[in-house]
Design an enzyme around this catalytic site. Structure first.
Site, PDB file in Angstrom:
ATOM      1  N   SER A  16       1.426   8.045   5.273  1.00 15.68           N
ATOM      2  CA  SER A  16       0.339   8.189   6.229  1.00 15.68           C
ATOM      3  C   SER A  16      -0.991   8.508   5.555  1.00 15.68           C
ATOM      4  CB  SER A  16       0.678   9.280   7.247  1.00 15.68           C
ATOM      5  OG  SER A  16       1.760   8.889   8.054  1.00 15.68           O
ATOM      6  N   ALA A  60       3.039   8.654  -0.458  1.00 17.31           N
ATOM      7  CA  ALA A  60       1.713   8.310   0.070  1.00 17.31           C
ATOM      8  C   ALA A  60       1.906   7.306   1.191  1.00 17.31           C
ATOM      9  CB  ALA A  60       0.816   7.745  -1.025  1.00 17.31           C
ATOM     10  N   GLU A  89       0.982   0.783  10.412  1.00 18.47           N
ATOM     11  CA  GLU A  89      -0.476   0.669  10.547  1.00 18.47           C
ATOM     12  C   GLU A  89      -1.107   2.027  10.871  1.00 18.47           C
ATOM     13  OE1 GLU A  89       1.078  -1.922  10.415  1.00 18.47           O
ATOM     14  OE2 GLU A  89      -0.142  -3.730  10.374  1.00 18.47           O
ATOM     15  N   THR A 135       6.591  -4.666   4.245  1.00 19.65           N
ATOM     16  CA  THR A 135       6.981  -5.737   5.153  1.00 19.65           C
ATOM     17  C   THR A 135       6.953  -7.092   4.455  1.00 19.65           C
ATOM     18  OG1 THR A 135       6.137  -4.515   7.061  1.00 19.65           O
ATOM     19  CG2 THR A 135       6.414  -6.883   7.328  1.00 19.65           C
ATOM     20  N   PRO A 154       6.289   6.193  -1.809  1.00 18.87           N
ATOM     21  CA  PRO A 154       7.202   7.259  -1.381  1.00 18.87           C
ATOM     22  C   PRO A 154       6.491   8.553  -0.989  1.00 18.87           C
ATOM     23  CG  PRO A 154       8.144   6.120  -3.254  1.00 18.87           C
ATOM     24  CD  PRO A 154       6.764   5.560  -3.070  1.00 18.87           C
ATOM     25  N   LEU A 168       0.828  -1.207   0.000  1.00 18.06           N
ATOM     26  CA  LEU A 168       0.000   0.000   0.000  1.00 18.06           C
ATOM     27  C   LEU A 168       0.868   1.264   0.000  1.00 18.06           C
ATOM     28  CD1 LEU A 168      -2.811   1.385   0.318  1.00 18.06           C
ATOM     29  CD2 LEU A 168      -2.487   1.188   2.805  1.00 18.06           C
TER      30      LEU A 168
END
Length: 387
Positions: A130, A128, A371, A164, A126, A123
């Site tokens: 938070s 985008a 997250e 991740t 660079p 998701l």
């Protein structure tokens, strides 16, 4: 769903495994940036790659309340161990659980649950991070027959950052803009993209402050062609909503991880305070040390209660937005304070490499970022309050 007896037995087995097998490997994981193969095999055998996935697809089918209790046990050791299977159960696997078609679930979830396949959640970009509503990766439909096995489908282009498990991933859940004219948060789809497709490239592992053994990397998608049924679900514009639902679940898991780390930090602090003497007296006799221990224990108990309450609300369907954000916000901030106190209690030795509290001090800083940062959680909480 596991019965209470079965779940309690699982917790006992996991607690013993963490202390007997994983904790002795922590220093080596931190030095090598690798999880030993034997621990990966054992995690698969214990069903940890699928504890949050439905039983009908080979998972353990735990409720969210059970998931957070299990995660608290995992939090007692290196966060990298949970990261091995965290995305399979969490933000990547939940994309399929929440929005996948029946065929997509049948194809992928059993392989995720067994650990045959490692999934990543692609998701963040660079520009985008938070605010992923403004992502620029594109998925362009191919509306005419093409040669080869793909037929009609999509072509994906873009760059994802800090992904991740990317270096170990077999498949990515890729969020991409399907409608370039749509406003932020709209016109975004999510696609199942096998890692070995032409045009998918994973950069070298990131060199991070902490959480060694939990790999992240950039992932580039250049003219990656996927078939029509790679779109998760049937709506090409439902990806952002799916991401937010998956992240809400993930925030509870991160909060539970923080709570588990708190317990470890407090135990390390109490043990050191009892054993360490200064001026002929155990440092546990000093009121300043006692005050730091009391503050840490109080925050731990508050965080644990908040996480369990938020999980119960999630299971009941009464709150799947505000409570997960509040739990993640409070727990991730509190664990940082507890880690700081743990290092302070240890004094100079707490600043030395090889000491658990020093390693955990570095590890926990990331919890306030992924997250959704603490600042994003503040916005979510306030927005829900003002509805």
């Amino acid at each position: 769903m596991a019965t209470m007896t079965e779940f309690d037995e699982l917790i006992e087995v996991l607690r013993d495994f963490i202390r007997r097998e994983v904790m002795p490997a922590e220093a080596g994981i931190d030095e090598s940036d690798e999880i030993p193969d034997r621990l990966i095999v054992q995690a698969k055998e214990m069903g940890l790659y699928g504890y949050a996935l439905p039983a009908e697809f080979g998972g353990l089918g735990l409720s969210v309340e059970q998931q957070v209790r299990l995660t608290m046990e995992l939090g007692y050791t290196s966060p990298a161990f949970r990261s091995l299977f965290g995305t399979n159960n969490g933000i990547a696997g939940q994309v399929l659980v929440l929005a996948g078609t029946e065929e997509q679930r049948k194809q992928w979830l059993p392989r995720l649950a067994s650990g045959e396949v490692v999934a990543s959640f692609a998701l963040t970009e660079p520009d985008a991070g938070s605010d992923p509503s403004r992502l620029v990766t594109t998925a362009v439909p191919v509306n005419r027959p093409v040669s080869g096995p793909d037929g009609d489908g999509w072509v994906i282009d873009g760059l994802k950052r800090y992904i991740t498990n990317a270096p170990a991933a077999d498949v990515f859940m890729v969020f991409a803009r399907t409608d370039p004219e749509a406003p932020p948060g709209k016109g975004i789809g999510v696609f199942v993209v096998p890692a070995r497709l032409d045009g998918v490239s994973v950069a070298a592992r990131d060199h991070k402050m902490g959480q060694a053994g939990a790999w992240t990397a950039d992932v580039a998608f250049s003219g990656v062609r996927v078939p029509r049924d790679a779109l998760v679900g049937e709506a090409a514009a439902a990806g952002y909503a799916t991401a937010m639902r998956s992240l809400a679940h993930g925030r509870l898991i991160i909060a539970a991880m923080c709570t588990g780390v708190m317990a470890r930090l407090i135990d390390e602090s109490v043990t050191y305070a009892r054993e360490r003497s200064q001026g002929g007296h155990p440092i546990a006799d000093y009121q300043l040390v006692q005050a730091m221990l009391a503050d840490s224990q109080t925050e731990y108990m508050a965080a644990r209660a908040l996480v369990l309450d938020a999980a119960a609300r999630y299971d009941a369907g009464t709150d799947r937005r505000l409570a997960p954000s509040a739990a993640k916000y409070f727990a991730s901030e509190a664990v940082g304070r507890i880690a700081d106190r743990a290092v302070q209690i240890h004094g100079g030795s707490g600043y030395m490499r090889g000491v658990p509290v020093e390693r955990l001090y570095r590890d926990v800083r990331l919890f306030r970022i992924y997250e959704g940062t603490s600042q994003i959680q503040q916005l979510v909480i306030a927005r829900e309050m003002l509805r």
